[in-house]
Motif scaffolding. Sequence first.
Motif, mmCIF file in Angstrom:
data_model
loop_
_atom_site.group_PDB
_atom_site.id
_atom_site.type_symbol
_atom_site.label_atom_id
_atom_site.label_comp_id
_atom_site.label_asym_id
_atom_site.label_seq_id
_atom_site.Cartn_x
_atom_site.Cartn_y
_atom_site.Cartn_z
ATOM 1 N N GLU A 75 1.751 -68.017 15.858
ATOM 2 C CA GLU A 75 1.324 -68.761 14.678
ATOM 3 C C GLU A 75 0.851 -67.862 13.544
ATOM 4 O O GLU A 75 0.686 -68.314 12.410
ATOM 5 C CB GLU A 75 0.210 -69.745 15.053
ATOM 6 C CG GLU A 75 0.655 -70.881 15.966
ATOM 7 C CD GLU A 75 0.619 -70.505 17.436
ATOM 8 O OE1 GLU A 75 0.377 -69.308 17.745
ATOM 9 O OE2 GLU A 75 0.845 -71.391 18.282
ATOM 10 N N GLN A 102 6.780 -75.151 6.208
ATOM 11 C CA GLN A 102 6.866 -76.544 6.626
ATOM 12 C C GLN A 102 5.460 -77.170 6.695
ATOM 13 O O GLN A 102 4.527 -76.580 7.238
ATOM 14 C CB GLN A 102 7.526 -76.668 8.008
ATOM 15 C CG GLN A 102 8.868 -75.970 8.133
ATOM 16 C CD GLN A 102 8.764 -74.587 8.728
ATOM 17 O OE1 GLN A 102 7.929 -73.791 8.301
ATOM 18 N NE2 GLN A 102 9.596 -74.298 9.707
ATOM 19 N N THR A 103 5.334 -78.387 6.186
ATOM 20 C CA THR A 103 4.030 -79.069 6.209
ATOM 21 C C THR A 103 3.656 -79.534 7.604
ATOM 22 O O THR A 103 2.475 -79.738 7.899
ATOM 23 C CB THR A 103 4.044 -80.284 5.267
ATOM 24 O OG1 THR A 103 5.119 -81.161 5.655
ATOM 25 C CG2 THR A 103 4.238 -79.843 3.816
ATOM 26 N N ASN A 104 4.656 -79.694 8.486
ATOM 27 C CA ASN A 104 4.370 -80.184 9.833
ATOM 28 C C ASN A 104 4.434 -79.091 10.885
ATOM 29 O O ASN A 104 4.524 -79.377 12.084
ATOM 30 C CB ASN A 104 5.362 -81.299 10.199
ATOM 31 C CG ASN A 104 6.815 -80.814 10.193
ATOM 32 O OD1 ASN A 104 7.117 -79.758 9.634
ATOM 33 N ND2 ASN A 104 7.709 -81.586 10.791
ATOM 34 N N HIS A 105 4.373 -77.822 10.484
ATOM 35 C CA HIS A 105 4.488 -76.722 11.440
ATOM 36 C C HIS A 105 3.185 -76.570 12.218
ATOM 37 O O HIS A 105 2.089 -76.798 11.697
ATOM 38 C CB HIS A 105 4.819 -75.417 10.698
ATOM 39 C CG HIS A 105 5.332 -74.337 11.592
ATOM 40 N ND1 HIS A 105 4.505 -73.468 12.274
ATOM 41 C CD2 HIS A 105 6.597 -73.980 11.936
ATOM 42 C CE1 HIS A 105 5.232 -72.628 12.982
ATOM 43 N NE2 HIS A 105 6.502 -72.906 12.792
ATOM 44 N N GLN A 106 3.321 -76.144 13.496
ATOM 45 C CA GLN A 106 2.154 -75.992 14.363
ATOM 46 C C GLN A 106 1.171 -74.941 13.860
ATOM 47 O O GLN A 106 0.006 -74.934 14.257
ATOM 48 C CB GLN A 106 2.613 -75.606 15.771
ATOM 49 C CG GLN A 106 3.361 -74.274 15.825
ATOM 50 C CD GLN A 106 3.876 -73.959 17.214
ATOM 51 O OE1 GLN A 106 3.655 -74.701 18.163
ATOM 52 N NE2 GLN A 106 4.572 -72.839 17.346
ATOM 53 N N HIS A 155 -0.360 -74.795 11.083
ATOM 54 C CA HIS A 155 -1.479 -75.387 10.351
ATOM 55 C C HIS A 155 -2.605 -75.801 11.298
ATOM 56 O O HIS A 155 -3.780 -75.526 11.038
ATOM 57 C CB HIS A 155 -0.987 -76.590 9.543
ATOM 58 C CG HIS A 155 0.074 -76.247 8.552
ATOM 59 N ND1 HIS A 155 -0.151 -75.421 7.469
ATOM 60 C CD2 HIS A 155 1.389 -76.605 8.486
ATOM 61 C CE1 HIS A 155 0.980 -75.287 6.776
ATOM 62 N NE2 HIS A 155 1.912 -75.997 7.372
ATOM 63 N N GLU A 156 -2.248 -76.454 12.401
ATOM 64 C CA GLU A 156 -3.263 -76.868 13.373
ATOM 65 C C GLU A 156 -3.928 -75.648 13.997
ATOM 66 O O GLU A 156 -5.152 -75.606 14.157
ATOM 67 C CB GLU A 156 -2.626 -77.734 14.458
ATOM 68 C CG GLU A 156 -3.625 -78.193 15.513
ATOM 69 C CD GLU A 156 -2.967 -79.007 16.626
ATOM 70 O OE1 GLU A 156 -3.666 -79.338 17.600
ATOM 71 O OE2 GLU A 156 -1.755 -79.300 16.502
#
Length: 418
Positions: A94, A401-405, A407-408
């Motif tokens: 990440e 990407q806004t939904n990429h892991q 970010h979490e």
Amino acid sequence: MIESRYSAVEICAGAGGQALGLHKAGFITSLAVELDPAASETLSRNTGVRVAVGDVADDAVWRPAEYEGIDLFAGGVPCPPFSIAGKQLGSSDERDLFAWAIEQVAVIRPRAVMLENVRGLASTRFSGYRQRVLDRLAQLGYVANWRLLHASDFGVAQLRPRFVLVALSQDDAPYFRWPEPTPTTVTVGNLLRDLMAAGGWPHADEWAAMAAGIGPTIVGGSKKHGGADLGPTRAKQVWRSLGVDGRGIADAPPGPDAPPPTVTHPRLTIEMVARLQGWSEGDKWQFAGRKTSQYRQIGNAFPPPVAEAVGRSIVTALNHDGLPHHTPQLSADVHDPVYRALSKADGYVSIEALASALTEHSIADVEQRLAQLAQDFTLDVDVTATGTAYKLGEFRGFTGQTNHQRHEFFERHRNKVS
């Protein structure tokens, strides 16, 4: 110092080793982006450059589109995804920002790009990753390639190999030449002798004679690991052979009553480590934070002399100095013919066809490369009575990407990301 003429934006800027070298080469940094508050303070304190503090991929920290047309886009994106000291997760790590940085080239449209990382990125494990980077830059109209540079070839008293990517527009690329290594006699001893003697230690000359060699790579490490020391066991053994105790960093040089180096090896101070990394006395660099933070900033830096050497080569290309190459030094090598064959195909490619893309290699070699590619890309497999074929799927890495892991992960581990 030459007059600066070209503008630069630097990401993952750290404590300013690259910024200092680029300034000496002829660049003015318009913006530096850095996650670590202490390193950001070091940058601000020493350069006066505007520093945006925070996650470089966060639009709230800075907006790449505001720097469209900058002359140079530079940075030292996180190295743990590629380091041989780690798990070499590449795009599955990440912390990987290399692919994201390449996408910002499409937004900023600089004349030149310079990104550096550890030598692990040069391994066969990442040949497909490298090929993707080169192909994407070619799509954007740039000529690019990598070169493994050793800091010791540019007057730095440690090995410190760095894998450097340079990309230039097609108009500028024919004038680029990689910097030539500069023979040097600098050693750890003659570089640090004055600092070892600064506390009145009468054995500094004796120690300098013991330290008559090049040091191993200084390892800054990450926030996940402990305090300041000079690296893993093998590195400490090399330091011991140079008369240095690598188990920690001293607060001050040896005093007048300290024993000779044959009895007790001295430890390096922060000032000594900075000089080994390529900062000179005349730079008058002051590092913010506590000792461990300062050491980490220095150990993770791109040595200023290496950044300056590459920066000067880029300036030469931007100036169109010298004769152009009919075949530029940046002409993109094929790093992974298997990836190239898959990426250019409309559908599935048989394993026999992939083997033909490799010179004097077997099906087993193709299978090994496919296994490596599968760590960074999804691979679709079609098994039929006539054989096995493959199709390249999505890249696993973070490109914005806004939904990429990522970010979490970043939100959960913000204090440990470095």
